[in-house]
Design a protein around this motif. Structure first.
Motif, PDB file in Angstrom:
ATOM      1  N   ASP A 127       0.655  -1.172  -0.033  1.00 26.31           N
ATOM      2  CA  ASP A 127      -0.030  -0.104   0.009  1.00 26.31           C
ATOM      3  C   ASP A 127       0.657   1.360  -0.064  1.00 26.31           C
ATOM      4  OD1 ASP A 127      -2.433  -1.809   0.013  1.00 26.31           O
ATOM      5  OD2 ASP A 127      -2.448  -1.552   2.168  1.00 26.31           O
ATOM      6  N   ASP A 128       0.649   2.035   0.988  1.00 27.06           N
ATOM      7  CA  ASP A 128       1.575   3.432   0.911  1.00 27.06           C
ATOM      8  C   ASP A 128       2.711   3.379   1.760  1.00 27.06           C
ATOM      9  OD1 ASP A 128      -0.420   4.687  -0.589  1.00 27.06           O
ATOM     10  OD2 ASP A 128      -1.639   5.218   1.277  1.00 27.06           O
ATOM     11  N   GLY A 129       3.002   2.362   2.402  1.00 30.47           N
ATOM     12  CA  GLY A 129       4.126   2.057   3.194  1.00 30.47           C
ATOM     13  C   GLY A 129       5.534   2.738   2.501  1.00 30.47           C
ATOM     14  N   PRO A 130       5.796   2.016   1.220  1.00 27.05           N
ATOM     15  CA  PRO A 130       7.013   2.357   0.534  1.00 27.05           C
ATOM     16  C   PRO A 130       7.375   3.843   0.191  1.00 27.05           C
ATOM     17  CG  PRO A 130       6.022   0.329  -0.516  1.00 27.05           C
ATOM     18  CD  PRO A 130       5.102   1.140   0.488  1.00 27.05           C
ATOM     19  N   ALA A 131       5.769   4.632  -0.055  1.00 25.16           N
ATOM     20  CA  ALA A 131       5.879   5.852  -0.409  1.00 25.16           C
ATOM     21  C   ALA A 131       6.368   6.933   1.072  1.00 25.16           C
ATOM     22  CB  ALA A 131       4.688   6.225  -0.873  1.00 25.16           C
ATOM     23  N   TYR A 132       5.797   6.319   2.083  1.00 22.71           N
ATOM     24  CA  TYR A 132       5.915   6.851   3.318  1.00 22.71           C
ATOM     25  C   TYR A 132       7.506   6.806   4.069  1.00 22.71           C
ATOM     26  CZ  TYR A 132       5.931   8.005   8.287  1.00 22.71           C
ATOM     27  OH  TYR A 132       6.121   8.155   9.666  1.00 22.71           O
ATOM     28  N   LEU A 133       7.915   5.728   3.676  1.00 22.78           N
ATOM     29  CA  LEU A 133       9.106   5.412   3.927  1.00 22.78           C
ATOM     30  C   LEU A 133      10.385   6.153   3.197  1.00 22.78           C
ATOM     31  CD1 LEU A 133       9.302   1.737   4.766  1.00 22.78           C
ATOM     32  CD2 LEU A 133       9.550   3.458   6.565  1.00 22.78           C
ATOM     33  N   THR A 134      10.023   6.392   1.726  1.00 20.86           N
ATOM     34  CA  THR A 134      10.794   7.164   1.117  1.00 20.86           C
ATOM     35  C   THR A 134      10.812   8.621   1.489  1.00 20.86           C
ATOM     36  OG1 THR A 134      10.340   5.878  -0.794  1.00 20.86           O
ATOM     37  CG2 THR A 134      11.078   7.780  -1.416  1.00 20.86           C
ATOM     38  N   ILE A 135       9.495   9.008   1.698  1.00 26.26           N
ATOM     39  CA  ILE A 135       9.470  10.428   1.921  1.00 26.26           C
ATOM     40  C   ILE A 135      10.292  10.788   3.380  1.00 26.26           C
ATOM     41  CG2 ILE A 135       8.062  12.245   3.148  1.00 26.26           C
ATOM     42  CD1 ILE A 135       5.845  11.238   1.024  1.00 26.26           C
ATOM     43  N   LEU A 136      10.131   9.798   4.334  1.00 23.56           N
ATOM     44  CA  LEU A 136      10.690   9.994   5.478  1.00 23.56           C
ATOM     45  C   LEU A 136      12.409   9.929   5.375  1.00 23.56           C
ATOM     46  CD1 LEU A 136      10.221   9.831   8.663  1.00 23.56           C
ATOM     47  CD2 LEU A 136      10.839   7.296   8.530  1.00 23.56           C
ATOM     48  N   ILE A 137      12.837   8.827   4.482  1.00 22.21           N
ATOM     49  CA  ILE A 137      14.245   8.822   4.402  1.00 22.21           C
ATOM     50  C   ILE A 137      14.831  10.120   3.642  1.00 22.21           C
ATOM     51  CG2 ILE A 137      16.102   7.683   3.405  1.00 22.21           C
ATOM     52  CD1 ILE A 137      14.368   5.126   3.930  1.00 22.21           C
ATOM     53  N   VAL A 138      14.182  10.285   2.507  1.00 18.16           N
ATOM     54  CA  VAL A 138      14.641  11.642   1.759  1.00 18.16           C
ATOM     55  C   VAL A 138      14.596  12.915   2.289  1.00 18.16           C
ATOM     56  CG1 VAL A 138      14.138  13.058  -0.387  1.00 18.16           C
ATOM     57  CG2 VAL A 138      14.217  10.502  -0.476  1.00 18.16           C
ATOM     58  N   GLY A 139      13.528  13.057   3.351  1.00 21.75           N
ATOM     59  CA  GLY A 139      13.347  14.211   4.061  1.00 21.75           C
ATOM     60  C   GLY A 139      14.374  14.640   5.067  1.00 21.75           C
ATOM     61  N   HIS A 140      14.729  13.418   5.829  1.00 23.02           N
ATOM     62  CA  HIS A 140      15.736  13.206   6.971  1.00 23.02           C
ATOM     63  C   HIS A 140      17.237  13.187   6.259  1.00 23.02           C
ATOM     64  CE1 HIS A 140      12.450  12.253   9.545  1.00 23.02           C
ATOM     65  NE2 HIS A 140      13.395  12.479  10.393  1.00 23.02           N
ATOM     66  N   LEU A 141      17.357  13.088   5.179  1.00 21.09           N
ATOM     67  CA  LEU A 141      18.807  13.171   4.446  1.00 21.09           C
ATOM     68  C   LEU A 141      19.107  14.562   3.855  1.00 21.09           C
ATOM     69  CD1 LEU A 141      19.154   9.750   2.614  1.00 21.09           C
ATOM     70  CD2 LEU A 141      20.458  10.535   4.614  1.00 21.09           C
ATOM     71  N   LEU A 142      17.902  15.116   3.297  1.00 21.51           N
ATOM     72  CA  LEU A 142      18.190  16.213   2.233  1.00 21.51           C
ATOM     73  C   LEU A 142      17.846  17.479   3.339  1.00 21.51           C
ATOM     74  CD1 LEU A 142      17.218  15.254  -1.074  1.00 21.51           C
ATOM     75  CD2 LEU A 142      19.503  15.418  -0.112  1.00 21.51           C
ATOM     76  N   ALA A 143      17.026  17.636   4.009  1.00 19.28           N
ATOM     77  CA  ALA A 143      16.570  18.841   4.930  1.00 19.28           C
ATOM     78  C   ALA A 143      17.937  19.399   5.553  1.00 19.28           C
ATOM     79  CB  ALA A 143      15.420  18.583   5.777  1.00 19.28           C
ATOM     80  N   PRO A 144      18.529  18.519   6.326  1.00 22.17           N
ATOM     81  CA  PRO A 144      19.991  18.990   6.799  1.00 22.17           C
ATOM     82  C   PRO A 144      20.877  19.218   5.923  1.00 22.17           C
ATOM     83  CG  PRO A 144      19.147  16.910   8.055  1.00 22.17           C
ATOM     84  CD  PRO A 144      18.308  17.197   6.854  1.00 22.17           C
ATOM     85  N   ALA A 145      20.974  18.667   4.931  1.00 19.45           N
ATOM     86  CA  ALA A 145      21.684  18.816   3.996  1.00 19.45           C
ATOM     87  C   ALA A 145      21.769  20.459   3.297  1.00 19.45           C
ATOM     88  CB  ALA A 145      21.780  17.889   2.780  1.00 19.45           C
ATOM     89  N   MET A 146      20.289  20.645   3.190  1.00 14.82           N
ATOM     90  CA  MET A 146      19.938  22.069   2.539  1.00 14.82           C
ATOM     91  C   MET A 146      20.451  22.818   3.462  1.00 14.82           C
ATOM     92  SD  MET A 146      16.231  23.375   1.301  1.00 14.82           S
ATOM     93  CE  MET A 146      16.301  22.337  -0.057  1.00 14.82           C
ATOM     94  N   LEU A 147      19.819  22.962   4.802  1.00 14.12           N
ATOM     95  CA  LEU A 147      20.397  23.678   5.773  1.00 14.12           C
ATOM     96  C   LEU A 147      21.946  24.063   5.874  1.00 14.12           C
ATOM     97  CD1 LEU A 147      19.624  25.736   8.256  1.00 14.12           C
ATOM     98  CD2 LEU A 147      19.842  23.750   9.587  1.00 14.12           C
ATOM     99  N   THR A 148      22.569  23.060   5.554  1.00 19.53           N
ATOM    100  CA  THR A 148      24.017  22.951   5.700  1.00 19.53           C
ATOM    101  C   THR A 148      24.670  23.761   4.634  1.00 19.53           C
ATOM    102  OG1 THR A 148      24.355  20.903   6.984  1.00 19.53           O
ATOM    103  CG2 THR A 148      26.267  21.652   6.001  1.00 19.53           C
ATOM    104  N   ALA A 149      24.204  23.541   3.485  1.00 18.93           N
ATOM    105  CA  ALA A 149      24.511  24.080   2.120  1.00 18.93           C
ATOM    106  C   ALA A 149      24.261  25.458   2.091  1.00 18.93           C
ATOM    107  CB  ALA A 149      23.769  23.388   1.158  1.00 18.93           C
ATOM    108  N   PHE A 150      23.129  25.872   2.819  1.00 14.85           N
ATOM    109  CA  PHE A 150      22.624  27.357   2.550  1.00 14.85           C
ATOM    110  C   PHE A 150      23.522  28.033   3.728  1.00 14.85           C
ATOM    111  CE2 PHE A 150      20.014  31.019   4.208  1.00 14.85           C
ATOM    112  CZ  PHE A 150      19.928  31.601   3.006  1.00 14.85           C
ATOM    113  N   THR A 151      23.907  27.554   4.882  1.00 13.03           N
ATOM    114  CA  THR A 151      24.588  28.256   5.905  1.00 13.03           C
ATOM    115  C   THR A 151      26.077  28.285   5.407  1.00 13.03           C
ATOM    116  OG1 THR A 151      24.771  26.164   7.266  1.00 13.03           O
ATOM    117  CG2 THR A 151      23.104  27.968   7.956  1.00 13.03           C
TER     118      THR A 151
END
Length: 135
Positions: free
Chosen positions: A63-87
């Motif tokens: 069902d929606d489990g893979p999509a949820y896990l994908t959003i969770l992993i991508v968000g947790h990887l790229l959100a801190p990377a975006m903050l680091t790149a911006f600062t």
């Protein structure tokens, strides 16, 4: 008065299935049973059975489990990377958006079928949703 309740017995003694090898096979998009047959037909469609070992795979409830896990992993990887790149470098916002939009889409497209295979393999290894039944 003593209450003698016993733990419920399993209806059938199902064979033990190793979780980690099954998850590795599923992440590689292979059959969790044999490890050689493809688990997916197309990009996200799970096959009814493995073409190599004939293991039935139609029981899955991904069902929606893979999509949820994908959003969770991508968000947790790229959100801190975006903050680091911006600062650290303070790039132009359009450059930052373009780079991270491409990275987000690419990582999501890479992870989604692999996480679907891993989730189906997890259900298979834990005998969930009819995977433990004979036939």
């Amino acid at each position: 008065m003593t209450d003698t309740q016993q733990a419920p017995r399993l209806a059938q003694a199902a064979p033990d299935r190793d979780l980690w090898p099954a998850l590795r096979r599923g992440f590689r998009r292979k059959c969790p049973n044999c490890g050689s047959g493809p688990i997916l037909k197309g990009y996200l469609k799970v096959r009814d059975h493995c073409p190599v070992c004939r293991e039935p795979l139609h029981h899955h409830r991904a069902d929606d489990g893979p999509a949820y896990l994908t959003i969770l992993i991508v968000g947790h990887l790229l959100a801190p990377a975006m903050l680091t790149a911006f600062t650290m470098w303070q790039p132009d916002p359009l450059v930052l958006f373009t780079g991270f939009a491409i990275g987000t889409v690419a990582l999501s497209l890479y992870l989604l079928p692999r996480l679907k295979g891993a989730l189906v393999a997890f259900q298979w290894a834990r005998l969930m949703h009819g995977f433990g039944k004979a036939g």
